[in-house]
Motif scaffolding. Structure first.
Motif, PDB file in Angstrom:
ATOM      1  N   ILE A   1       0.836  -1.207   0.000  1.00 35.65           N
ATOM      2  CA  ILE A   1       0.000   0.000   0.000  1.00 35.65           C
ATOM      3  C   ILE A   1       0.870   1.256   0.000  1.00 35.65           C
ATOM      4  O   ILE A   1       0.530   2.274  -0.576  1.00 35.65           O
ATOM      5  CB  ILE A   1      -0.953   0.021   1.226  1.00 35.65           C
ATOM      6  CG1 ILE A   1      -1.947  -1.139   1.124  1.00 35.65           C
ATOM      7  CG2 ILE A   1      -1.716   1.343   1.310  1.00 35.65           C
ATOM      8  CD1 ILE A   1      -2.835  -1.272   2.350  1.00 35.65           C
ATOM      9  N   ARG A   2       2.042   1.151   0.667  1.00 33.52           N
ATOM     10  CA  ARG A   2       2.914   2.322   0.704  1.00 33.52           C
ATOM     11  C   ARG A   2       4.348   1.817   0.812  1.00 33.52           C
ATOM     12  O   ARG A   2       4.847   1.549   1.902  1.00 33.52           O
ATOM     13  CB  ARG A   2       2.523   3.206   1.892  1.00 33.52           C
ATOM     14  CG  ARG A   2       2.936   4.667   1.760  1.00 33.52           C
ATOM     15  CD  ARG A   2       4.384   4.879   2.100  1.00 33.52           C
ATOM     16  NE  ARG A   2       4.689   6.290   2.338  1.00 33.52           N
ATOM     17  CZ  ARG A   2       5.892   6.720   2.703  1.00 33.52           C
ATOM     18  NH1 ARG A   2       6.887   5.871   2.885  1.00 33.52           N
ATOM     19  NH2 ARG A   2       6.098   8.000   2.891  1.00 33.52           N
ATOM     20  N   SER A   3       4.992   1.722  -0.354  1.00 36.58           N
ATOM     21  CA  SER A   3       6.358   1.222  -0.397  1.00 36.58           C
ATOM     22  C   SER A   3       7.336   2.235   0.185  1.00 36.58           C
ATOM     23  O   SER A   3       7.023   3.417   0.300  1.00 36.58           O
ATOM     24  CB  SER A   3       6.749   0.893  -1.842  1.00 36.58           C
ATOM     25  OG  SER A   3       6.172  -0.334  -2.224  1.00 36.58           O
ATOM     26  N   GLY A   4       8.506   1.757   0.496  1.00 34.42           N
ATOM     27  CA  GLY A   4       9.554   2.609   1.054  1.00 34.42           C
ATOM     28  C   GLY A   4       9.986   2.065   2.402  1.00 34.42           C
ATOM     29  O   GLY A   4       9.143   1.612   3.175  1.00 34.42           O
ATOM     30  N   THR A   5      11.302   2.109   2.681  1.00 34.27           N
ATOM     31  CA  THR A   5      11.806   1.650   3.971  1.00 34.27           C
ATOM     32  C   THR A   5      11.101   2.397   5.089  1.00 34.27           C
ATOM     33  O   THR A   5      10.958   3.613   5.041  1.00 34.27           O
ATOM     34  CB  THR A   5      13.329   1.894   4.052  1.00 34.27           C
ATOM     35  OG1 THR A   5      13.942   1.108   3.025  1.00 34.27           O
ATOM     36  CG2 THR A   5      13.891   1.487   5.410  1.00 34.27           C
ATOM     37  N   LEU A   6      10.643   1.654   6.068  1.00 32.60           N
ATOM     38  CA  LEU A   6       9.877   2.268   7.156  1.00 32.60           C
ATOM     39  C   LEU A   6      10.732   3.262   7.945  1.00 32.60           C
ATOM     40  O   LEU A   6      11.908   3.003   8.222  1.00 32.60           O
ATOM     41  CB  LEU A   6       9.318   1.178   8.068  1.00 32.60           C
ATOM     42  CG  LEU A   6       8.175   0.389   7.425  1.00 32.60           C
ATOM     43  CD1 LEU A   6       7.949  -0.933   8.142  1.00 32.60           C
ATOM     44  CD2 LEU A   6       6.900   1.212   7.420  1.00 32.60           C
ATOM     45  N   ASN A   7      10.101   4.380   8.322  1.00 33.27           N
ATOM     46  CA  ASN A   7      10.738   5.429   9.109  1.00 33.27           C
ATOM     47  C   ASN A   7      10.668   5.011  10.579  1.00 33.27           C
ATOM     48  O   ASN A   7       9.802   5.451  11.327  1.00 33.27           O
ATOM     49  CB  ASN A   7       9.984   6.742   8.842  1.00 33.27           C
ATOM     50  CG  ASN A   7      10.423   7.886   9.717  1.00 33.27           C
ATOM     51  OD1 ASN A   7      11.360   7.765  10.514  1.00 33.27           O
ATOM     52  ND2 ASN A   7       9.749   9.006   9.576  1.00 33.27           N
ATOM     53  N   VAL A   8      11.592   4.133  10.983  1.00 33.87           N
ATOM     54  CA  VAL A   8      11.494   3.556  12.331  1.00 33.87           C
ATOM     55  C   VAL A   8      11.550   4.621  13.438  1.00 33.87           C
ATOM     56  O   VAL A   8      10.692   4.615  14.327  1.00 33.87           O
ATOM     57  CB  VAL A   8      12.557   2.451  12.550  1.00 33.87           C
ATOM     58  CG1 VAL A   8      12.414   1.836  13.932  1.00 33.87           C
ATOM     59  CG2 VAL A   8      12.432   1.375  11.475  1.00 33.87           C
ATOM     60  N   PRO A   9      12.510   5.565  13.392  1.00 30.37           N
ATOM     61  CA  PRO A   9      12.493   6.589  14.454  1.00 30.37           C
ATOM     62  C   PRO A   9      11.161   7.337  14.500  1.00 30.37           C
ATOM     63  O   PRO A   9      10.604   7.564  15.572  1.00 30.37           O
ATOM     64  CB  PRO A   9      13.637   7.532  14.047  1.00 30.37           C
ATOM     65  CG  PRO A   9      14.531   6.706  13.188  1.00 30.37           C
ATOM     66  CD  PRO A   9      13.632   5.754  12.457  1.00 30.37           C
ATOM     67  N   GLY A  10      10.665   7.708  13.327  1.00 28.64           N
ATOM     68  CA  GLY A  10       9.408   8.443  13.264  1.00 28.64           C
ATOM     69  C   GLY A  10       8.239   7.628  13.790  1.00 28.64           C
ATOM     70  O   GLY A  10       7.382   8.133  14.525  1.00 28.64           O
ATOM     71  N   ILE A  11       8.204   6.369  13.422  1.00 26.50           N
ATOM     72  CA  ILE A  11       7.099   5.500  13.841  1.00 26.50           C
ATOM     73  C   ILE A  11       7.107   5.314  15.357  1.00 26.50           C
ATOM     74  O   ILE A  11       6.066   5.391  16.017  1.00 26.50           O
ATOM     75  CB  ILE A  11       7.195   4.150  13.095  1.00 26.50           C
ATOM     76  CG1 ILE A  11       6.839   4.352  11.613  1.00 26.50           C
ATOM     77  CG2 ILE A  11       6.296   3.087  13.741  1.00 26.50           C
ATOM     78  CD1 ILE A  11       7.185   3.180  10.709  1.00 26.50           C
TER      79      ILE A  11
END
Ligand code: PMP
Length: 391
Positions: free
Chosen positions: A240-250
């Motif tokens: 649904i939304r590709s791209g490496t996950l923004n772990v700090p942000g999440i």
């Protein structure tokens, strides 16, 4: 200057920073790299964050999609639904006072053959100014209506729309409901089941989390909402939304929501008290003030930290120039790249002059009674000075 612009953005809560820190230097793996411990640890953090966010809004973890913020969430919700559901109809219902991140994508779809009904909310003289009536939505829905998009809380006048009633109507009519809850999550109780929303946008930086991260709630059960992706690539987040996950942000988003929900009751009472102090201080010292938006007494109709008012007999630009010791907003900071008079204040029927001489306060977590007292002095001093100049 003393910061009072918490609808534009908020200071990151030091407790949120604390929660994020390990993700920069210790748990720095890519959550999609599940072949080793670095990736696995990061994946666990993302999953725990997803759980915690879901819990805060009454959703389940697999219904949360991470994005770069509410602008992206709104775009994904609208375009993701409209490109899937074209066969069902090409009519959308929204409100004139939505954020540009809803109005502008809808305008793009209008150029591509969709028909958009933009409902007008209650007008400035009404004690519930800015609020949409659920019956307006009922009357606007047609057999070819495919989506309704109504925000939960408005970023300029703080009005809280009756989304639960609107959700009920949409459900009865088999129409999907999207709500931009960017200003509401963490400030007022939000439960996706009670509200009956099928899609819901939110953003970390409005609730003392970091900028550049947000989420979209996407309903999985009855009806299961199918979205056309807007960003293609590595297939993360089930494509649904590709791209490496923004772990700090999440991790920051999750901690920001968790704290805001845990402290909501106490905080909103404190903010309402500060707002009361601000408004009574201002109205005692300045004649000719107009409250913009719903009455402060209409409980549940307005965000506790929001105050927006117009000042008669002063020039808006001069007013902003003379209140530089406090950070407030005239109209919407989100669109100050083009200094147009606020479309929200215009939409509730304010004249162009009053719109230009309006100030928006977003009182927040870190404001104190002393700062509010100072703000009253600054605004009263500025208005006095400007009115003497023209007298
Ligand atoms: N919707 C609303 C109601 C907002 O207040 C904002 C922020 N001004 C946005 C959407 C956009 O959010 P973001 O900055 O996370 O893209």
């Amino acid at each position: 200057p003393i910061y009072f612009d918490n609808h534009a953005t908020t200071q990151v809560d030091p407790r949120v920073v604390e929660a994020m820190l390990p993700t920069f230097t210790q748990v720095f793996g890519n959550p999609s790299s599940v072949g080793h411990l670095y990736g696995e640890e990061a994946k666990q953090l993302v999953e725990a964050s997803q759980q915690s966010i879901a819990l805060a809004i009454g959703a389940s973890a697999s219904e949360i999609v991470f994005t770069s913020g509410a602008t992206e969430s709104n775009n994904l919700a609208i375009s993701g639904v409209l490109s899937q559901r074209r066969r069902r109809g090409n009519h959308v219902v929204t409100v004139t006072t939505e954020h540009k991140a809803v109005l502008d994508p809808l305008e793009q779809w209008e150029h591509h053959g969709f028909e958009i009904t933009r409902l007008s909310p209650r007008q400035a003289s009404d004690p519930l100014a800015g609020m949409l009536d659920p019956d307006q939505v009922r009357d606007a829905i047609r057999p070819d209506t495919t989506l309704v998009s109504v925000m939960l809380a408005n970023n300029e006048i703080g009005v809280i729309h009756p989304i639960a009633e609107i959700g009920q109507i949409c459900k009865e009519q088999g129409v999907l409901l999207h709500s931009d809850a960017t200003q509401a999550v963490g400030k007022t109780p939000v439960d996706v089941e009670r509200l009956g929303v099928d899609l819901m946008s939110f953003s970390a930086h409005k609730m003392y989390g970091p900028k550049g991260v947000g989420g979209l709630y996407v309903r999985k059960s009855a009806p299961r909402v199918r979205l056309q992706p807007a960003i293609f690539g590595g297939g993360q987040q089930r494509g649904i939304r590709s791209g490496t996950l923004n772990v700090p942000g999440i991790v920051g988003l999750a901690e920001a929501i968790r704290l805001s929900v845990a402290e909501m009751e106490e905080e909103s009472q404190r903010l309402a008290q500060l707002r009361k102090q601000l408004w009574s201080g201002l109205t005692e010292r300045i004649a000719g003030l107009h409250l913009n938006g719903p009455s402060l007494e209409a409980t549940g109709a307005r965000l506790a930290g929001n105050l927006n008012f117009a000042v008669e007999q002063v020039d808006g630009e001069a007013l902003m120039m003379n209140v530089r010791e406090i950070a407030v907003s005239s109209g919407s900071a989100c669109t100050s790249a083009n200094p147009q008079p606020s479309h929200v204040l215009r939409a509730i029927g304010l004249s162009e002059d009053l719109t230009r001489s309006s100030l928006r306060f977003g009182i927040g977590r870190f404001n104190t009674p002393q700062e509010v007292e100072f703000a009253v002095d600054v605004v009263a001093g500025a208005v006095d000075k400007l009115r003497k100049l023209i007298a």
